[in-house]
Design an enzyme around this catalytic site. Structure first.
Site, mmCIF file in Angstrom:
data_model
loop_
_atom_site.group_PDB
_atom_site.id
_atom_site.type_symbol
_atom_site.label_atom_id
_atom_site.label_comp_id
_atom_site.label_asym_id
_atom_site.label_seq_id
_atom_site.Cartn_x
_atom_site.Cartn_y
_atom_site.Cartn_z
ATOM 1 C CD GLU A 176 -2.713 1.392 2.473
ATOM 2 O OE1 GLU A 176 -3.585 2.272 2.484
ATOM 3 O OE2 GLU A 176 -2.514 0.623 3.434
ATOM 4 C CE LYS A 213 -6.618 0.211 1.790
ATOM 5 N NZ LYS A 213 -7.216 -0.217 3.055
#
Length: 294
Positions: A176, A213
């Site tokens: 992420e 993400k």
């Protein structure tokens, strides 16, 4: 790694719920839920209250596998129980929802327009415990604020280096590198980030699956190449501070991108709601995020 869980995450319809607010963001999450800081006097009491909130969300009939593929947990949530079962087991066995664990220890100070992760000094121990608790994958967050080539490269290098350790432990990492939605050059950051991620993905072998993400991009379908990459299980989007309506609208413009929202999932929930009111609000949020994801 559970093969049926991998199949669900890769091909299932729905989204991933982020229930992983940690130390710094927990008081804010509780306050939004209607629990003031005066309600707790130490960290243990605070985490007990947030576990009550998460338990209420997870046990709600609105939190169901028809709409939700997985849920990201904070470490203390993983080690806590719901109806006598560890949270990961409760999710998998009672709900049919795949459990993930947030493993990072927060962000370092900003440098070169980015915030790297602080060193994850307890990673081996966390991964061992995650396996004992039947966790499927992990999540770790860095932040990009400026289109600085050196900074963005450092963020992605660090994410994939740690990601490979996680894969070696038999778990699927969610990588992420968040682009700050308030960045004045967000689009440029996203283009540079995509190229760095592609470089790393192309170096992975067949037995090294990852998830990504990412902040919903300024230009729709910027990340389509990543979504279609053979090493990528799934690309999920963070709401990044957008309201539910704005995040859902932006998400709908991106083919194959699904939600992994935190604030947007729980923004209308309140500790003082009756169960009926609480479940109705949660169902509304779940259905709207699901619709945007499919």
């Amino acid at each position: 790694m559970q093969q049926h869980q991998l199949e669900k995450i890769k091909n299932g319809k729905g989204f991933i719920a982020a229930l992983d607010q940690s130390g710094g963001s927990t008081p804010k999450a509780l306050a939004a839920y209607g629990v003031p800081e005066t309600a707790f006097s130490n960290e243990d009491e605070m985490f007990d209250l947030v576990h009550q909130m998460r338990t209420r969300i997870i046990t709600s009939p609105a939190f169901n596998p028809e709409h939700i593929l997985g849920a990201i947990l904070f470490e203390q949530t993983m080690d806590s129980k719901i109806d006598g079962k560890y949270t990961g087991d409760y999710l998998a066995e009672e709900k049919g929802i795949v459990p993930f664990l947030k493993v990072d220890l927060g962000l370092a100070e900003e440098s070169n327009g980015v915030q790297l992760m602080k060193p994850i000094t307890d990673l081996d121990d966390k991964l061992r415990r995650a396996n004992e608790r039947h966790i499927f994958g992990t999540k770790m967050r860095s932040v990009i604020k400026e289109p600085n080539a050196e900074g963005i490269k450092a963020v992605v290098d660090q994410q994939f280096e740690v990601g490979k350790q996680i894969i070696a432990a038999g778990l699927v990492p969610i990588i992420e590198p968040e682009v700050d939605i308030n960045s004045t050059e967000k689009e440029k950051c996203e283009e540079m980030l995509k190229e760095e991620i592609l470089r790393h993905l192309n170096d992975l072998s067949e037995d090294q699956p990852v998830m990504l993400k990412l902040t919903i991009p300024t230009v729709a379908n910027t990340y389509k190449e990543l979504i279609d990459h053979p090493r990528v299980v799934r690309v999920v989007a963070l709401s990044g501070g957008y309201s539910t309506d704005v995040a859902n609208q932006k998400l709908k413009e991106n083919d194959g991108l699904i939600a992994s929202f935190s604030r947007a999932l729980s923004q209308d929930l309140n500790v003082n709601q009756t169960d009926e009111e609480f479940n109705a609000e949660l169902e509304k949020a779940v259905k709207s995020i699901y619709e945007a994801s499919i």
